[in-house]
Every structure is written in structure tokens, then in C-alpha cells.
Design an enzyme around this catalytic site. Structure first.
Site, mmCIF file in Angstrom:
data_model
loop_
_atom_site.group_PDB
_atom_site.id
_atom_site.type_symbol
_atom_site.label_atom_id
_atom_site.label_comp_id
_atom_site.label_asym_id
_atom_site.label_seq_id
_atom_site.Cartn_x
_atom_site.Cartn_y
_atom_site.Cartn_z
ATOM 1 N N GLY A 34 -4.184 35.074 49.568
ATOM 2 C CA GLY A 34 -3.816 36.216 50.398
ATOM 3 C C GLY A 34 -4.114 37.573 49.787
ATOM 4 O O GLY A 34 -3.426 38.546 50.080
ATOM 5 N N SER A 35 -5.181 37.657 48.982
ATOM 6 C CA SER A 35 -5.498 38.980 48.419
ATOM 7 C C SER A 35 -5.921 39.941 49.521
ATOM 8 O O SER A 35 -5.635 41.143 49.443
ATOM 9 C CB SER A 35 -6.575 38.879 47.325
ATOM 10 O OG SER A 35 -7.835 38.581 47.872
ATOM 11 N N ASN A 36 -6.574 39.441 50.558
ATOM 12 C CA ASN A 36 -6.913 40.315 51.694
ATOM 13 C C ASN A 36 -5.659 40.716 52.463
ATOM 14 O O ASN A 36 -5.510 41.873 52.856
ATOM 15 C CB ASN A 36 -7.903 39.618 52.631
ATOM 16 C CG ASN A 36 -9.332 39.717 52.126
ATOM 17 O OD1 ASN A 36 -9.960 40.773 52.210
ATOM 18 N ND2 ASN A 36 -9.826 38.628 51.554
ATOM 19 N N LEU A 107 -8.026 28.670 57.208
ATOM 20 C CA LEU A 107 -9.110 27.690 57.206
ATOM 21 C C LEU A 107 -9.124 26.718 58.385
ATOM 22 O O LEU A 107 -10.002 25.863 58.461
ATOM 23 C CB LEU A 107 -9.088 26.902 55.882
ATOM 24 C CG LEU A 107 -9.242 27.798 54.643
ATOM 25 C CD1 LEU A 107 -9.245 26.970 53.368
ATOM 26 C CD2 LEU A 107 -10.490 28.653 54.722
ATOM 27 N N LEU A 109 -9.522 25.757 62.451
ATOM 28 C CA LEU A 109 -10.149 26.255 63.678
ATOM 29 C C LEU A 109 -9.055 26.720 64.641
ATOM 30 O O LEU A 109 -8.042 26.037 64.811
ATOM 31 C CB LEU A 109 -10.971 25.127 64.316
ATOM 32 C CG LEU A 109 -11.911 25.528 65.443
ATOM 33 C CD1 LEU A 109 -13.037 26.437 64.940
ATOM 34 C CD2 LEU A 109 -12.515 24.288 66.098
ATOM 35 N N ASN A 124 -11.692 37.596 62.155
ATOM 36 C CA ASN A 124 -11.749 36.799 60.939
ATOM 37 C C ASN A 124 -12.638 37.497 59.918
ATOM 38 O O ASN A 124 -13.514 38.284 60.286
ATOM 39 C CB ASN A 124 -12.354 35.419 61.265
ATOM 40 C CG ASN A 124 -12.505 34.534 60.045
ATOM 41 O OD1 ASN A 124 -11.575 34.397 59.238
ATOM 42 N ND2 ASN A 124 -13.677 33.937 59.866
ATOM 43 N N HIS A 126 -15.284 36.599 56.735
ATOM 44 C CA HIS A 126 -16.033 35.487 56.161
ATOM 45 C C HIS A 126 -16.831 36.006 54.956
ATOM 46 O O HIS A 126 -17.454 37.061 55.039
ATOM 47 C CB HIS A 126 -16.972 34.889 57.208
ATOM 48 C CG HIS A 126 -17.683 33.680 56.703
ATOM 49 N ND1 HIS A 126 -17.075 32.449 56.584
ATOM 50 C CD2 HIS A 126 -18.943 33.518 56.245
ATOM 51 C CE1 HIS A 126 -17.938 31.576 56.084
ATOM 52 N NE2 HIS A 126 -19.080 32.198 55.867
ATOM 53 N N ASP A 167 -16.881 30.693 62.707
ATOM 54 C CA ASP A 167 -17.762 31.776 62.232
ATOM 55 C C ASP A 167 -18.852 32.186 63.213
ATOM 56 O O ASP A 167 -19.914 32.654 62.791
ATOM 57 C CB ASP A 167 -18.425 31.381 60.886
ATOM 58 C CG ASP A 167 -17.404 30.948 59.861
ATOM 59 O OD1 ASP A 167 -16.313 31.531 59.833
ATOM 60 O OD2 ASP A 167 -17.693 30.012 59.098
ATOM 61 N N GLU A 196 -14.641 42.933 50.663
ATOM 62 C CA GLU A 196 -13.614 42.520 51.631
ATOM 63 C C GLU A 196 -12.406 43.458 51.557
ATOM 64 O O GLU A 196 -11.925 43.954 52.577
ATOM 65 C CB GLU A 196 -13.176 41.077 51.359
ATOM 66 C CG GLU A 196 -14.260 40.054 51.657
ATOM 67 C CD GLU A 196 -13.751 38.628 51.584
ATOM 68 O OE1 GLU A 196 -12.747 38.370 50.883
ATOM 69 O OE2 GLU A 196 -14.359 37.764 52.237
#
Ligand code: GAR
EC number: 2.1.2.2
Length: 212
Positions: A34-36, A107, A109, A124, A126, A167, A196
Site C-alpha cells: 500500500g505504498s501508493n 490484484l 479482477l 487502476n 499498472h 489492464d 507512481e
């Protein structure tokens, strides 16, 4: 006082009418570190535009849950059956009046019921320049490994709308960097992560500014 909403209070998940500020409400889905998510929570902590209202994870051990806790943001863990075979997650997001769903290292769908409930409101990130190096199974180190193996000259990140395929939704933003001789997987990963962290919160902010 008009019909405006604000949320506060540790672990509070309910909105109530207050003041003249309408904040857009973000829900973050994440499966791991969860760094983003951290950067997004930092970015919106004192924002008058938006707030992170909820963090959701399919992984009870995910460090992102600790990060949410550190920000006093409520979190919710769910399992596969709940996600794919019930309306529970949609119901929670609707009840919290979520405006934007952000997948930040999530991760699984996204099921149709969620896509339908939030059309063009799920994005999302990527760790590659889509449409290359995307699709099922393409996450984390595997992406950078594949980029190295393909002898690519550049690498980067993509932020995109989510559709029913991994994606493949419309691209919102890409950022890239040149791959230098001798760059290792760890270096690619680090450079990508820097991009990111730099762009994801800003892209979310710009998107939310366009919402009524
Ligand atoms: C990020 O690099 C994100 O792009 C990637 O997972 C990482 C999560 O890192 N997502 C995918 O690979 C999705 N296909 P974080 O948990 O530190 O934010």
C-alpha cells in the site's frame, strides 16, 4: 445549512450533514503493502476537494490496513466469495457515497456488478506502459522481469479506467523513463514506484476536479 456532507471521527463510516464543504469520497482497494495508498492518503489528508473514506483489502495481512489505521481511515477486509457472489461491497461503497474507486495494487479482477455500479469511476495503476506488459498474472516483479527480458528501451507506469478485462481500460495518464544499461529489476521497480507516487495522487485529484 445546505445538503453537504463531511466525515470525521476515527473509525466512523457514516456521513452526516455538516458545514458547506462537499468532499469527494475515495475508496482505495489494495492487496499488499500500500505504498501508493499511503501517498494518496497523505495527499488528501488536508484536502478540501476530497478525502479517502475507506480502504478495502482482500488480504487480512496486507500492510495497507496498518497504513489506513495510521491515518485513522476505516478499512474493510473481504473474501473472494463476498466479492464475486454478493452485493456487499457495492452496498458498502454506495452507503458511503463513494465517488471514485481507486485500485492501488489490487490484484483481483473487478466483477461486473462493481463495474456497473461505478461506471467510469474505477481506476487502476499498472507498473508498465500499457498495452505492453499487462494482463492476467502481470503484476509486481513479473512485470519488470518481462520488460528486462524483452530488451525494452523505456519503461513506465499507466493509470487507466478499469473495465472487465485486466489492464485494458482507457488510459488516463502514462509516465515513462529510459532504461539504462545495467538497470536491474530492483532499479526498474524503484524508478517506476517513484513515478507512481509522483503521479497517482495528482491524477486522482485532476479527475475528481472534473466531477460535479
Ligand atoms: C504497484 O506498483 C502497482 O502498480 C502494482 O502493484 C504495486 C503495488 O504497490 N499493480 C499491479 O501490478 C496491478 N496489475 P504498493 O502496494 O506499494 O502500492
Amino acid at each position: 445549512m445546505s445538503e453537504k456532507y463531511h466525515i470525521f471521527g476515527y473509525k466512523s463510516i457514516f456521513k452526516y450533514k455538516r458545514f458547506d464543504i462537499v468532499k469527494k469520497r475515495i475508496a482505495i482497494f489494495a492487496s499488499g503493502s500500500g505504498s501508493n495508498a499511503q501517498k494518496i492518503m497523505e495527499h488528501f489528508k488536508y484536502s478540501s476537494l476530497a478525502e479517502v473514506a475507506l480502504v478495502l483489502s482482500n488480504n487480512p495481512e496486507a500492510y495497507v490496513l496498518q497504513r489506513a489505521d495510521n491515518f485513522e481511515i476505516p478499512s474493510h477486509v473481504f473474501d473472494r466469495k463476498t466479492f464475486y457472489e454478493s452485493d456487499e461491497i457495492v452496498d458498502i461503497l454506495k452507503r458511503l457515497e463513494i465517488d471514485l474507486v481507486v485500485l492501488a495494487g489490487f490484484l483481483w479482477l473487478v466483477p461486473e456488478r462493481l463495474l456497473k455500479a461505478f461506471p467510469n469511476k474505477i481506476i487502476n495503476i499498472h507498473p508498465a506502459l500499457l498495452p505492453k506488459f499487462g494482463g492476467k498474472g502481470m503484476y509486481g516483479d513479473r512485470v519488470h522481469q518481462a520488460v528486462l527480458a524483452a530488451g525494452e528501451e523505456e519503461h513506465g507506469i499507466t493509470i487507466h479506467f478499469v473495465n472487465e478485462k485486466f489492464d485494458e481500460g482507457e488510459v488516463i495518464h502514462q509516465a515513462k523513463f529510459k532504461i539504462e544499461n545495467g538497470d536491474t529489476l530492483e532499479i526498474l521497480k524503484f524508478k517506476g514506484q517513484q513515478l507512481e507516487h509522483q503521479y497517482f495522487p495528482k491524477v486522482i485529484e485532476n479527475l475528481l476536479k472534473k466531477y460535479n
